[in-house]
Design a protein around this motif. Sequence first.
Motif, mmCIF file in Angstrom:
data_model
loop_
_atom_site.group_PDB
_atom_site.id
_atom_site.type_symbol
_atom_site.label_atom_id
_atom_site.label_comp_id
_atom_site.label_asym_id
_atom_site.label_seq_id
_atom_site.Cartn_x
_atom_site.Cartn_y
_atom_site.Cartn_z
ATOM 1 N N HIS A 330 51.609 48.847 44.355
ATOM 2 C CA HIS A 330 52.500 49.872 43.803
ATOM 3 C C HIS A 330 53.232 49.379 42.554
ATOM 4 C CE1 HIS A 330 51.756 51.227 47.936
ATOM 5 N NE2 HIS A 330 51.887 52.434 47.432
ATOM 6 N N GLY A 331 52.599 48.410 41.876
ATOM 7 C CA GLY A 331 53.080 47.977 40.566
ATOM 8 C C GLY A 331 54.290 47.072 40.569
ATOM 9 N N LYS A 332 54.696 46.568 41.731
ATOM 10 C CA LYS A 332 55.869 45.688 41.816
ATOM 11 C C LYS A 332 55.425 44.249 42.009
ATOM 12 C CE LYS A 332 58.763 49.367 43.760
ATOM 13 N NZ LYS A 332 59.662 49.783 44.871
ATOM 14 N N ILE A 357 45.889 38.007 45.866
ATOM 15 C CA ILE A 357 46.661 39.254 45.797
ATOM 16 C C ILE A 357 47.497 39.293 44.519
ATOM 17 C CG2 ILE A 357 48.589 40.516 46.852
ATOM 18 C CD1 ILE A 357 47.441 39.569 49.585
ATOM 19 N N LEU A 358 48.159 38.183 44.222
ATOM 20 C CA LEU A 358 48.967 38.122 43.000
ATOM 21 C C LEU A 358 48.101 38.194 41.750
ATOM 22 C CD1 LEU A 358 51.861 35.524 43.447
ATOM 23 C CD2 LEU A 358 52.014 37.982 43.121
ATOM 24 N N SER A 363 46.481 41.107 37.091
ATOM 25 C CA SER A 363 45.341 41.575 36.300
ATOM 26 C C SER A 363 45.397 43.083 36.108
ATOM 27 C CB SER A 363 44.028 41.181 36.983
ATOM 28 O OG SER A 363 43.896 39.774 37.049
ATOM 29 N N LYS A 364 45.726 43.820 37.171
ATOM 30 C CA LYS A 364 45.826 45.280 37.064
ATOM 31 C C LYS A 364 46.948 45.691 36.117
ATOM 32 C CE LYS A 364 42.684 46.295 40.217
ATOM 33 N NZ LYS A 364 41.398 46.935 39.844
ATOM 34 N N SER A 365 47.991 44.844 36.021
ATOM 35 C CA SER A 365 49.122 45.142 35.141
ATOM 36 C C SER A 365 48.910 44.593 33.738
ATOM 37 C CB SER A 365 50.408 44.548 35.735
ATOM 38 O OG SER A 365 50.652 45.061 37.020
ATOM 39 N N LYS A 366 47.694 44.081 33.471
ATOM 40 C CA LYS A 366 47.352 43.510 32.162
ATOM 41 C C LYS A 366 48.190 42.267 31.815
ATOM 42 C CE LYS A 366 44.564 47.017 30.687
ATOM 43 N NZ LYS A 366 44.443 47.788 31.903
ATOM 44 N N ARG A 367 48.757 41.609 32.829
ATOM 45 C CA ARG A 367 49.545 40.392 32.597
ATOM 46 C C ARG A 367 48.655 39.193 32.909
ATOM 47 N NH1 ARG A 367 54.914 41.960 35.991
ATOM 48 N NH2 ARG A 367 55.421 39.777 35.569
ATOM 49 N N GLY A 395 37.481 40.201 35.808
ATOM 50 C CA GLY A 395 37.737 41.607 35.531
ATOM 51 C C GLY A 395 39.001 41.815 34.723
ATOM 52 N N GLY A 396 40.044 41.046 35.056
ATOM 53 C CA GLY A 396 41.303 41.135 34.316
ATOM 54 C C GLY A 396 41.151 40.712 32.866
#
Length: 663
Positions: A330-332, A357-358, A363-367, A395-396
């Motif tokens: 959930h983006g947190k 997980i982290l 990666s999903k948050s482009k960080r 993938g990230g």
Amino acid sequence: MGISAFALLNINGNFLNCCNRCFVSLASSHSHRNYCTKNAYSNFNSLDDALISFNHMVQSRPLPPIRKFDKLFGSIAKMKHYSAAISLIRRLDLLGISRDLVRSDNYTFNIAINCFCNLKRVDFGFSLLGKIMKLGYEPNILTFTTLMRGLCIDGKLALAVRFFDEIVKKGFQPNLITYGTLINGLCKIGETRTAILFLKDMEQVGSCRPGIVVYSTIIDSLCKDKKVDEAFKIFSNMIEKGVTPNVVTYTSLIHGLCNLGLWKEVKRLLSEMAGRNVSPNAQTFNVLVDILCKQGMLKEAEEVLELMTQRGVEPDVFTYSALMNGYCLHGKVDVGRRVLDLMASEGCQPDVISYNILINGYSKSKRIEEALSCFRDIYQKGLIPDKFTYTTLMGGLCDVGRPLDAIVFVDAMKARGLVIDLVTYSTLLHGLCKSQHIDEALVLFKMIECSGLHTDIMLYHTLIDGLCKAGKVDFANELFLSLPAKGLQPDIFFYNTIIHGFCKEGRLKEATELFKKIEENGCVPNNYTYNVMLQKLLENNETAKAIELLQVMVDGGFSAIACKKNLLVNLLSDDRLDRSLKEVLQKCLGEVLVMWLAILNDPPKESLYVFIFIFLKDTVGAVRRYIFERLRSDWNFIFVEIIIEIKTHLEAGALDISGGALI
């Protein structure tokens, strides 16, 4: 009496040679003999201890009874050193110590069969069964149960069921372990219906009534299949037969209810557990935390975690990881990181899944830099990255336009013996094509072909699309034309990609030729295909062909909404255009206008200007005057305001078009 079945164990020859060297070394050591004298028949903590004891036993005179050897072999098998146990049994035979090898209960053979089955060589196990019977000894139900378990481990459940039927026909009575083994195997492959039939068979056989383990296995399988109502029927039937549910049974039911979002029923079941004095364990709480997090109920998950600690149940790595996953989903991600740090401070060491997980969250948050930092932490903590670690990170990197950095991890994966699947290769290929690294993409594609993996149709589409966007349309077309010879049938998306590539380079002739072949090759053009062709025809001022194509589109129920609107406006002014087609075009323009009105976010000024004129074709002069009278510095605001006002007038029927004025 030689045991020929053991000679089949060629796959463990290296291990046997290692054992032989060990025996020679130990035989010359007096200190080892003293150690063995003291510990020969005791329990073992390591394989080395067991090997030392075996060496002492075979040199002892008189020889220890076979049950002492069996105890040693059983201990080695419990430590999961199955190859070692088989090698020692075989060595016992090679040394000629076989006078008592087969006891009345076939215990030695059963140990060997069990080891073969755990090594997924149930065929060797059946060879031993044949040997037992050939020697005149009668196998027992433990022998058959062990072989049946081996078939289940190999996933040969149909054979296991047939084998079960055969032993029953031979007059052998299956026991609780036999039924439990078969039911567990059936449930693992989703054959719960068949497992229930065996359960009913057990219930009818008075000498072998099902216990809590069998019932819990079936209840758990039904819950995983989301057949919770049926699971509760089995649960009620179990209680009626006097079998008391335990925490495993309740946890399975809670899991099933959570997956269906039936939280009131979950609370009721938790209350029932308390009434039966059954305390939730870590697995029960983990199920609750995991499902709550996945459904976005993070506050409730935290409350469960707090309750867990209040009950004296220590959160484990799964608990913390589930909570981390919930926050990351959930983006947190930063909160997820704090959970990782909390886990470590509480003495619960994160595992590679926790870091995965982290890495996935970052990666999903482009960080991506923080994801790479987590990757380095894995090594610093002495953990080993797994396949998911590498694929997520690759993938990230591709998502942020760094596919060349991602490719470096391919060699790292191969060095660790990790299998790179088609999904991973597809991610890399897409990243390279998207970033216009076409040469590297071609090298990677060749690598994929040489890897032996089955290259699917989408992999080719990714490369063809990348080639077209890079201006290599001829190369892309050549690859496209080669697909049928490879047994692959291109769909309309392939045609659209190549046609768009030709149009982009101004090669309308080639695009038109390919367009004509679409239906010949068994495909059907879609809205995108028509709009690409229509737009190119209009750009080339081939109005006659454009009108012809537009008629085909209208007849087929397609819309010209995707075509550039200024080209459609020009087409509207063409006298050769049929009135009905003009109405269709005006409708298309109106649809786009309504769509932009819904967006109201920085609409292009010129297009809106055109839309207003077309939308109110009979009052263009009046609308033009109306607009210029209200022009200010903020063009976007003025246009949007005017469009809304005109739309309101139209819907209310208050627009007088007869006199060319707004009222």
